[in-house]
Structure formats: structure tokens, C-alpha cells
Design a protein around this motif. Structure first.
Motif, PDB file in Angstrom:
ATOM      1  N   HIS A 223       0.850  -1.164   0.047  1.00  0.00           N
ATOM      2  CA  HIS A 223      -0.175   0.121   0.102  1.00  0.00           C
ATOM      3  C   HIS A 223       0.869   1.217  -0.099  1.00  0.00           C
ATOM      4  O   HIS A 223       2.218   1.151   0.173  1.00  0.00           O
ATOM      5  CB  HIS A 223      -0.966  -0.039   1.053  1.00  0.00           C
ATOM      6  CG  HIS A 223      -0.311   0.023   2.462  1.00  0.00           C
ATOM      7  ND1 HIS A 223       0.620  -0.902   2.983  1.00  0.00           N
ATOM      8  CD2 HIS A 223      -0.493   1.078   3.448  1.00  0.00           C
ATOM      9  CE1 HIS A 223       1.026  -0.544   4.233  1.00  0.00           C
ATOM     10  NE2 HIS A 223       0.191   0.479   4.780  1.00  0.00           N
TER      11      HIS A 223
ATOM     12  N   HIS B 126       1.173   3.752   1.998  1.00  0.00           N
ATOM     13  CA  HIS B 126       1.790   4.514   3.532  1.00  0.00           C
ATOM     14  C   HIS B 126       3.283   4.693   3.215  1.00  0.00           C
ATOM     15  O   HIS B 126       3.861   3.877   2.832  1.00  0.00           O
ATOM     16  CB  HIS B 126       1.364   3.944   4.710  1.00  0.00           C
ATOM     17  CG  HIS B 126       0.061   4.153   5.081  1.00  0.00           C
ATOM     18  ND1 HIS B 126      -0.555   3.103   5.925  1.00  0.00           N
ATOM     19  CD2 HIS B 126      -0.817   5.084   5.007  1.00  0.00           C
ATOM     20  CE1 HIS B 126      -1.704   3.900   6.282  1.00  0.00           C
ATOM     21  NE2 HIS B 126      -1.819   5.048   5.525  1.00  0.00           N
TER      22      HIS B 126
ATOM     23  N   HIS C 197       6.211   2.433   3.786  1.00  0.00           N
ATOM     24  CA  HIS C 197       6.244   1.285   2.921  1.00  0.00           C
ATOM     25  C   HIS C 197       6.791   1.775   1.525  1.00  0.00           C
ATOM     26  O   HIS C 197       7.158   0.898   0.724  1.00  0.00           O
ATOM     27  CB  HIS C 197       5.016   0.642   2.688  1.00  0.00           C
ATOM     28  CG  HIS C 197       4.518  -0.163   4.123  1.00  0.00           C
ATOM     29  ND1 HIS C 197       4.637  -1.227   4.123  1.00  0.00           N
ATOM     30  CD2 HIS C 197       4.027   0.403   5.071  1.00  0.00           C
ATOM     31  CE1 HIS C 197       4.099  -1.787   5.457  1.00  0.00           C
ATOM     32  NE2 HIS C 197       3.765  -0.609   6.087  1.00  0.00           N
TER      33      HIS C 197
ATOM     34  N   HIS D 128      -7.077  -2.571   6.122  1.00  0.00           N
ATOM     35  CA  HIS D 128      -6.217  -1.811   6.982  1.00  0.00           C
ATOM     36  C   HIS D 128      -6.920  -0.841   7.953  1.00  0.00           C
ATOM     37  O   HIS D 128      -6.923   0.280   7.510  1.00  0.00           O
ATOM     38  CB  HIS D 128      -5.049  -0.927   6.074  1.00  0.00           C
ATOM     39  CG  HIS D 128      -4.070  -0.458   6.596  1.00  0.00           C
ATOM     40  ND1 HIS D 128      -3.690  -0.458   8.208  1.00  0.00           N
ATOM     41  CD2 HIS D 128      -2.756   0.366   6.208  1.00  0.00           C
ATOM     42  CE1 HIS D 128      -2.599   0.276   8.330  1.00  0.00           C
ATOM     43  NE2 HIS D 128      -2.001   0.647   7.330  1.00  0.00           N
TER      44      HIS D 128
ATOM     45  N   ASP E 198      -0.080  -4.499   8.121  1.00  0.00           N
ATOM     46  CA  ASP E 198      -0.609  -3.377   8.155  1.00  0.00           C
ATOM     47  C   ASP E 198      -2.273  -3.860   7.856  1.00  0.00           C
ATOM     48  O   ASP E 198      -2.938  -3.282   7.084  1.00  0.00           O
ATOM     49  CB  ASP E 198      -0.471  -2.393   7.016  1.00  0.00           C
ATOM     50  CG  ASP E 198       0.985  -1.854   7.494  1.00  0.00           C
ATOM     51  OD1 ASP E 198       1.905  -2.330   7.619  1.00  0.00           O
ATOM     52  OD2 ASP E 198       0.834  -0.665   7.732  1.00  0.00           O
TER      53      ASP E 198
HETATM   54 ZN   LIG Z   1      -0.136   1.385   6.679  1.00  0.00          ZN
END
Ligand SMILES: [Zn+2]
Ligand SMILES: [Zn+2]
Ligand SMILES: [Zn+2]
Length: 255
Positions: free
Chosen positions: A74, A76, A79, A151, A172
Motif C-alpha cells: 500500500h 503509506h 512502505h 487496514h 498492516d
Molecule cells: Zn499502513
């Protein structure tokens, strides 16, 4: 197939800047955690899942001199934020990054220069390929099944875990749909996000992550994306068949 944990920490990493708690000041090297990522290697092919803040340091530590593809869970920042260091792998040919549609859209919007063929040669040069949920695909000869999980309440943030043969990596996560549990049948080793002992709105705690692993029937569970409330040795004492992953941990001879 071999899996190496490049990082196993939650978004702050461990130690947390300015924190003097027992875990942040631990002398156990396993309590030093970069942001979560794994390297998957099979017959000379290499894939990483996520490129967090320490991506460069992680690849230097593991002596990685080539990379075939990147999978994103994902978008975020913990990451994704190391994405610019993909440039060393994309000078001769574009590096392909794979994920779900919304994650790729975010990446293409926020790092648009990496997808612009006419951009400065020193930029990363990437191309994005969307993966359909639960559809098996071969990436650099490695079989991958994207696993759509949730998430927390972030419904705008669809997230993929990934299955590689008998190993699966899910981070997550707060909810795994029934059809994903079906797709996880036969997984023997599960790496799953377990943030801490207490429940949390956006991440499984250890017990929730453990319960998911037991429902899958995994023989061994590794927690990752861990915060500074629990030491590696304490996590290892919680369950007989679940352990704390740690930075640099290798799982060899996975089938
Ligand atoms: Zn996350
Ligand atoms: Zn995260
Ligand atoms: Zn701390």
C-alpha cells in the motif's frame, strides 16, 4: 525460494527517536528494527515487497546488486518512501512496480517524474503494472498471488498481502476476508503484521495475528511491523509456534 526480512518495525522504526524505553535501549540486536520489507529470491530472481525509508541501508546490508521487481502492499510512507533509490536498478531498463490500482495511482501521482520517459536520466524510471486480486501471476519467474486485506477503517487504502508458494506475507492488516483465507490454504509459513500486545485500530495485535495464522493452518508464524512496546525475546515467549521476525532473518528452502 529464500525470504529475507529487510525490516520488521512499525512506521517509527525501533529505536524510536528520543525514546529511552527498555526496548529502544535494548542491547539485543534483534530489537533494532528498520521499517518493514522483505526480499524474496528464487533461482536468481529477486523481488522486494515495499521500499521504506531505509531501503538503501537494507540493500547495502544484504549486498543486493540486482533487483527484478517491486511489489507494494500500500502507499503509506513507511512502505514507499525509499522509492527513489530504485534508480540504481532502472538505468538500463525500467523497473516494474506492482500493486493494486489505488496504490499505483498514488505512486504515479506523487512520484510522477519516475514515470516520465523524458525526465532527467538520474531519476528512477519505473513502469506500473496492476495486479488483480487473488489472481496468480508469474513475476520474474516467481509465482505471486495478491491478497486483498483491510487496514483498519482506511477503506480508501486497499492493501495487498502476497502469497509466494507455501509462504505468505501480510502486513498492516485488521481484517482478512473469507475468500483470502481460502486463498491462503496450504501456506506453511506466515509472516504477518502484529503491532503490539494491546489491540490497535489499524493493525492486528499479536493475538489477532496469531489467530489468523492458526485459522490458515500455518505451521510457523512470524510477526512483523512491530512497535517498541515488546522486545523480541518477550514476543518469542508468547506462543509455542509464533516468533518475532527480526531484521536480517532468513527463511531458507521455502517451497
Ligand atoms: Zn499502513
Ligand atoms: Zn506500515
Ligand atoms: Zn521506545
Amino acid at each position: 525460494m529464500r525470504v529475507t526480512f529487510l525490516g520488521t518495525g512499525t512506521s517509527h522504526g525501533i529505536p524510536v527517536i528520543g525514546c529511552h524505553c527498555p526496548v529502544c535501549t535494548s542491547t539485543d540486536s534483534r530489537d533494532k528494527r528498520y521499517r518493514s520489507s522483505i526480499l524474496v529470491e528464487d533461482r536468481g530472481s529477486r523481488i522486494v515487497v515495499d521500499t521504506g525509508y531505509e531501503f538503501r541501508l537494507q540493500l547495502l546490508r544484504e549486498n543486493i546488486d540486482h533487483l527484478d521487481a517491486v511489489l507494494y502492499t500500500h502507499s503509506h510512507a513507511d512502505h514507499l518512501s525509499g522509492i527513489d533509490d530504485l534508480r540504481v536498478f532502472s538505468q538500463k531498463k525500467n523497473m516494474t512496480v506492482y500493486s493494486n490500482g489505488p496504490t499505483l495511482k498514488y505512486i504515479e501521482t506523487h512520484y510522477s517524474y519516475a514515470f516520465d520517459e523524458s525526465s532527467y536520466p538520474g531519476n528512477p524510471h519505473l513502469c506500473a503494472v496492476e495486479l488483480a486480486p487473488l489472481e496468480s501471476v508469474s513475476i520474474a519467474g516467481i509465482n505471486v498471488i495478491p491478497l486483498p486485506v483491510e487496514h483498519g477503517r482506511m477503506t480508501h487504502m486497499p492493501i495487498y498481502g502476497y502469497r509466494f508458494s507455501s509462504f505468505a506475507y501480510i502486513t498492516d492488516c485488521t481484517y482478512i476476508p473469507d475468500e483470502v483465507f481460502d486463498a491462503l490454504k496450504g501456506v506453511r509459513i506466515l509472516a504477518i503484521g502484529g503491532l503490539r500486545k494491546r489491540p490497535h485500530g489499524a493493525h492486528f495485535c499479536f493475538q489477532e495475528a496469531y489467530d489468523a495464522g492458526k485459522r490458515i493452518g500455518a505451521e510457523t508464524i512470524y510477526f512483523t511491523h512491530i512497535n517498541h512496546e515488546t522486545s523480541c525475546s518477550e514476543i518469542d515467549s508468547l506462543y509455542p509456534d509464533a516468533f518475532s521476525a527480526y531484521d536480517g532473518l532468513r527463511l531458507e528452502n521455502l517451497e
